[in-house]
Design a protein around this motif. Structure first.
Motif, PDB file in Angstrom:
ATOM      1  N   ALA A  55      -6.622  -3.510   8.803  1.00 59.90           N
ATOM      2  CA  ALA A  55      -5.747  -2.994   9.853  1.00 59.90           C
ATOM      3  C   ALA A  55      -5.975  -1.502   9.941  1.00 59.90           C
ATOM      4  N   TYR A  56      -6.088  -1.027  11.133  1.00 59.80           N
ATOM      5  CA  TYR A  56      -6.271   0.403  11.304  1.00 59.80           C
ATOM      6  C   TYR A  56      -4.921   1.078  11.419  1.00 59.80           C
ATOM      7  N   GLY A  57      -4.737   2.094  10.613  1.00 58.45           N
ATOM      8  CA  GLY A  57      -3.498   2.855  10.666  1.00 58.45           C
ATOM      9  C   GLY A  57      -3.846   4.322  10.638  1.00 58.45           C
ATOM     10  N   GLY A  58      -3.670   5.013  11.676  1.00 59.59           N
ATOM     11  CA  GLY A  58      -4.020   6.425  11.694  1.00 59.59           C
ATOM     12  C   GLY A  58      -5.531   6.581  11.609  1.00 59.59           C
ATOM     13  N   ALA A  59      -5.992   7.313  10.631  1.00 61.63           N
ATOM     14  CA  ALA A  59      -7.419   7.592  10.515  1.00 61.63           C
ATOM     15  C   ALA A  59      -8.120   6.655   9.565  1.00 61.63           C
ATOM     16  N   THR A  60      -7.418   5.703   9.034  1.00 62.19           N
ATOM     17  CA  THR A  60      -8.025   4.905   7.980  1.00 62.19           C
ATOM     18  C   THR A  60      -7.997   3.434   8.290  1.00 62.19           C
ATOM     19  N   ASN A  61      -8.957   2.750   7.725  1.00 62.47           N
ATOM     20  CA  ASN A  61      -8.918   1.307   7.661  1.00 62.47           C
ATOM     21  C   ASN A  61      -8.248   0.931   6.345  1.00 62.47           C
ATOM     22  N   LYS A  62      -7.392  -0.033   6.348  1.00 60.00           N
ATOM     23  CA  LYS A  62      -6.728  -0.426   5.119  1.00 60.00           C
ATOM     24  C   LYS A  62      -6.598  -1.929   5.081  1.00 60.00           C
ATOM     25  N   LEU A  63      -6.497  -2.453   3.882  1.00 63.30           N
ATOM     26  CA  LEU A  63      -6.330  -3.881   3.688  1.00 63.30           C
ATOM     27  C   LEU A  63      -4.862  -4.212   3.481  1.00 63.30           C
ATOM     28  N   ILE A  64      -4.398  -5.221   4.185  1.00 67.58           N
ATOM     29  CA  ILE A  64      -3.030  -5.696   4.043  1.00 67.58           C
ATOM     30  C   ILE A  64      -3.095  -7.061   3.376  1.00 67.58           C
ATOM     31  N   LEU A  95       0.849  -1.179   0.000  1.00 73.29           N
ATOM     32  CA  LEU A  95       0.000   0.000   0.000  1.00 73.29           C
ATOM     33  C   LEU A  95       0.887   1.233   0.000  1.00 73.29           C
ATOM     34  N   MET A  96       0.694   2.099  -1.000  1.00 74.93           N
ATOM     35  CA  MET A  96       1.533   3.288  -1.108  1.00 74.93           C
ATOM     36  C   MET A  96       0.830   4.507  -0.507  1.00 74.93           C
ATOM     37  N   PHE A  97      -0.349   4.801  -1.012  1.00 79.13           N
ATOM     38  CA  PHE A  97      -1.067   6.008  -0.591  1.00 79.13           C
ATOM     39  C   PHE A  97      -2.553   5.708  -0.443  1.00 79.13           C
TER      40      PHE A  97
END
Lengths: 115, 113
Positions: free
Chosen positions: B93-102, A45-47
Motif C-alpha cells: 500500500a502506498y502511503g505518502g512517499a513510501t511503499n509499505k506492507l500491510i 506498522l509503527m515507523f
C-alpha cells in the motif's frame, strides 16, 4: 539468521523506566521499519525510515521515539510506557521503501513486558 | 487499517495432508506476499505474487491470486510437523512517499505428527 539482529530479545520494564530497543541490519538495505505485534491483532506498522529519514509515523504515541543514526541501525526509545504496550516489537529492513514488490526481512523480535 | 484478512484463523491437520489458507484484501494491489512466523520469532518471507500473475509455485508452496475477488490462497502440500507456524499475507500500500506492507491477522497452522 535473516541478517537483521535485534537486542535485547526480552525486556521487562516498569512504567517509569527509560529503555531502548536496538536493531542492526547487515543486508545493505536502505529502509528500516518498526512493527508492533500484539496477541490476536494484525502487525501494526509503527515507523518507516528510508535513507535514514523518517517517512512514516503511524500515529504512534510519543512515548515511543525512533532513531536511525545510519542506514544499518535503528533504535526504539521507550519511556513512561503503559502495560498495554507489552508486545513483540519487530524490526525489519528492505532494499528501498519506495520499491513496490520489495521483500521485507525481519529480525527475531524483542519481547517487551511493561509492569 | 487492516488490509489482509486470513481465513481460517486456525487450522489443524495431520502430517502428509495439504493445508490451504486464504487471504482477502480490500484495495487494489501491486503484489501480495506470504510470510511465515514460528512462535515468538520474526517473520520469514515465503513467496511473492504480482497482480498480473494468477499462480506461482515454490517447492511445496502454491499461491493463487484472484484480483477480481481480491483474494489469494496459499497451499502447502504434503505438510510436515515443521510447517507448524502462523502464516500471514501482506499487501503493498502506498502511503505518502513510501511503499509499505500491510499484514493480516494470520492463520495458525498446526501439523500433527
Amino acid at each position: 539468521e535473516t541478517g537483521v539482529t535485534q537486542t535485547p530479545r526480552h525486556l521487562v520494564m516498569g512504567m517509569t523506566n527509560k529503555k531502548s530497543l536496538k536493531c542492526e541490519q547487515h543486508l545493505g538495505h536502505n529502509a528500516m521499519y518498526w512493527y508492533k505485534q500484539s496477541a490476536k491483532k494484525p502487525l501494526e506498522l509503527m515507523f518507516v525510515y528510508s535513507l535514514e529519514e523518517r517517512v512514516e509515523n503511524n500515529s504512534v504515541p510519543s512515548r515511543f521515539s525512533p532513531e536511525c543514526p545510519n542506514s544499518s541501525h535503528l533504535f526504539l526509545h521507550l519511556h513512561t510506557l503503559q502495560p498495554e504496550d507489552s508486545a513483540l516489537y519487530l524490526c525489519a529492513s528492505s532494499a528501498l521503501a519506495v520499491d513496490s514488490g520489495n521483500t521485507i526481512y525481519f529480525g527475531e523480535g524483542s519481547w517487551l513486558t511493561v509492569v | 487499517s487492516q488490509q489482509g484478512e486470513e481465513d481460517p484463523q486456525a487450522l489443524s491437520i495431520q502430517e502428509g495432508e495439504n493445508a490451504t489458507m486464504n487471504c482477502s484484501y480490500k484495495t487494489s494491489i501491486n503484489n501480495l506476499q506470504w510470510y511465515r512466523q514460528n512462535s515468538g520469532r520474526g517473520l520469514v518471507h515465503l513467496i511473492l505474487i504480482r497482480s498480473n500473475e494468477r499462480e506461482k509455485h515454490s517447492g511445496r508452496l502454491r499461491v493463487t491470486l484472484d484480483t477480481s475477488k481480491k483474494s489469494s490462497s496459499l497451499l502447502i502440500t504434503a505438510s510436515r510437523a515443521a510447517d507448524t507456524a502462523s502464516y500471514f499475507c501482506a499487501t503493498d500500500a502506498y502511503g505518502g512517499a513510501t511503499n509499505k506492507l500491510i499484514f493480516g491477522t494470520g492463520t495458525l497452522l498446526a501439523v500433527q505428527p
